[in-house]
Design a protein around this motif. Structure first.
Motif, mmCIF file in Angstrom:
data_model
loop_
_atom_site.group_PDB
_atom_site.id
_atom_site.type_symbol
_atom_site.label_atom_id
_atom_site.label_comp_id
_atom_site.label_asym_id
_atom_site.label_seq_id
_atom_site.Cartn_x
_atom_site.Cartn_y
_atom_site.Cartn_z
ATOM 1 N N TYR A 126 31.449 49.142 34.611
ATOM 2 C CA TYR A 126 32.664 48.908 35.397
ATOM 3 C C TYR A 126 32.712 47.456 35.878
ATOM 4 N N SER A 127 33.915 47.016 36.195
ATOM 5 C CA SER A 127 34.158 45.617 36.529
ATOM 6 C C SER A 127 34.872 45.493 37.872
ATOM 7 N N VAL A 128 34.485 44.480 38.644
ATOM 8 C CA VAL A 128 35.215 44.081 39.845
ATOM 9 C C VAL A 128 35.509 42.583 39.727
ATOM 10 N N SER A 129 36.739 42.201 39.932
ATOM 11 C CA SER A 129 37.115 40.794 39.881
ATOM 12 C C SER A 129 38.261 40.554 40.849
ATOM 13 N N MET A 130 38.545 39.296 41.111
ATOM 14 C CA MET A 130 39.669 38.967 41.990
ATOM 15 C C MET A 130 40.450 37.794 41.421
ATOM 16 N N ALA A 131 41.774 37.949 41.393
ATOM 17 C CA ALA A 131 42.667 36.858 41.042
ATOM 18 C C ALA A 131 43.138 36.187 42.319
ATOM 19 N N MET A 132 42.928 34.881 42.392
ATOM 20 C CA MET A 132 43.405 34.075 43.507
ATOM 21 C C MET A 132 44.611 33.290 43.003
ATOM 22 N N THR A 133 45.773 33.513 43.565
ATOM 23 C CA THR A 133 46.988 32.888 43.052
ATOM 24 C C THR A 133 47.655 32.034 44.126
ATOM 25 N N TRP A 134 48.348 31.009 43.671
ATOM 26 C CA TRP A 134 49.102 30.147 44.573
ATOM 27 C C TRP A 134 50.243 29.495 43.798
ATOM 28 N N LYS A 135 51.130 28.844 44.526
ATOM 29 C CA LYS A 135 52.278 28.182 43.911
ATOM 30 C C LYS A 135 52.330 26.728 44.346
ATOM 31 N N THR A 136 52.669 25.872 43.400
ATOM 32 C CA THR A 136 52.929 24.464 43.684
ATOM 33 C C THR A 136 54.432 24.275 43.861
ATOM 34 N N PRO A 137 54.869 23.130 44.372
ATOM 35 C CA PRO A 137 56.325 22.883 44.451
ATOM 36 C C PRO A 137 57.031 23.031 43.105
ATOM 37 N N GLU A 138 56.370 22.606 42.022
ATOM 38 C CA GLU A 138 56.994 22.727 40.707
ATOM 39 C C GLU A 138 57.109 24.182 40.271
#
Length: 294
Positions: free
Chosen positions: A218-230
């Protein structure tokens, strides 16, 4: 090991442009133990957790994905045998996870020569998946670093400028659209395979098509997301294009007509100024969704 280990030269060359791998020091962090994730799932509204069978095709249609009939916390407890795929959404709304996200993304951005004010809308998504599970072919409309905590994960990334993979129409944004995209086995010859083990991470820039499979545990992971002005600007244009298409008015892709792009951004902002106060009422939200998206 530092929370982030990233080659500054590699980051400067590729950050926000192309996928590349880096390292992290969070594999043994208590926030990612199964028991802590059970507690997190029990504390969240049901609509913040999505889960289904992990035994799906890469190009599966959303309506064909098999469901799992058990509470989210039980899926996590039995993840070794549940044949499940789960995402716990917006964990940034939990203070402990938010602090970790902020420290990680700020350090990664700094290594690439970015300033803290160069991004916004920081969010976190934790994935808990059984062995040999599939995350179907899709893209994400934000910048993304995926960190691998437990088990192995295999990520296939593709060129986000290749419109033979995903057309501009399918890259338009609409709340009524599902993230999964049509996949043809011939696409695989154009994939770049990233093999992630605990301690590995992968930066996937805006709109990078990809699909994911887990290894033999089994797998555990995390996506860390963000946005730039563009990214914010492009998303506004693609949201307006998706909305106008629903009314029979297909539009040109972003960048083809800078003047029209500017008009769409302005129209988007004016609409949000009117709609956002109304969206505080769930009844008003339902009426707006019906009027705009059917």
């Amino acid at each position: 090991m530092s929370i982030v280990t990233i080659n500054p030269a590699l980051a400067s060359e590729n950050f926000l442009k192309r996928p590349f791998e880096l390292k992290h020091g969070l594999s043994d962090h208590p926030l990612f133990s199964l028991q802590r994730l059970v507690e997190l799932a029990k504390s969240l509204p049901r609509d913040r957790i999505e889960y289904n069978s992990g035994k799906v095709a890469v190009g599966v249609k959303p309506e064909d994905v098999p469901k799992i009939d058990m509470p989210a916390e039980d899926v996590i407890r039995t993840i070794e045998t549940a044949n499940a795929w789960m995402v716990i959404k917006f964990v940034n709304q939990d203070l402990a996870y938010n602090e970790l996200l902020k420290a990680f993304v700020e350090e990664a951005n700094a290594a690439a020569g970015k300033k803290p004010g160069d991004y916004c809308d920081l969010q976190g998504f934790i994935f808990v998946s059984s062995a040999n599970s599939i995350t179907p072919f899709h893209f994400d409309a934000e910048e993304n670093i995926l960190i691998q905590i437990r088990g192995d994960k295999f990520v296939r990334t593709f060129d986000n400028a290749d419109r033979s993979l995903i057309s501009e129409e399918h890259m338009e944004i609409s709340p009524s659209k599902h993230r999964n995209q049509k996949y043809d086995p011939s696409f695989e010859a154009r994939a770049t395979l990233h093999e992630l083990k605990p301690g590995d991470a992968l930066h996937m820039p805006y709109m990078i098509p990809h699909w994911v499979s887990t290894g033999s545990t089994y797998s555990v992971s995390m996506a860390m997301t963000w946005k730039t002005p563009e990214v914010l600007r492009l998303n506004k244009i693609r949201l307006m294009n998706g909305t106008l298409r629903r009314f029979g008015l297909p539009q040109k892709p972003p960048g083809v007509s800078p003047l029209m792009d500017a008009v769409k951004v302005m129209a988007h902002d004016l609409m949000r100024a009117v709609i956002d106060p109304l969206r505080k009422s769930e009844a008003a939200r339902k009426i707006l969704r019906g009027l705009i998206y059917g």
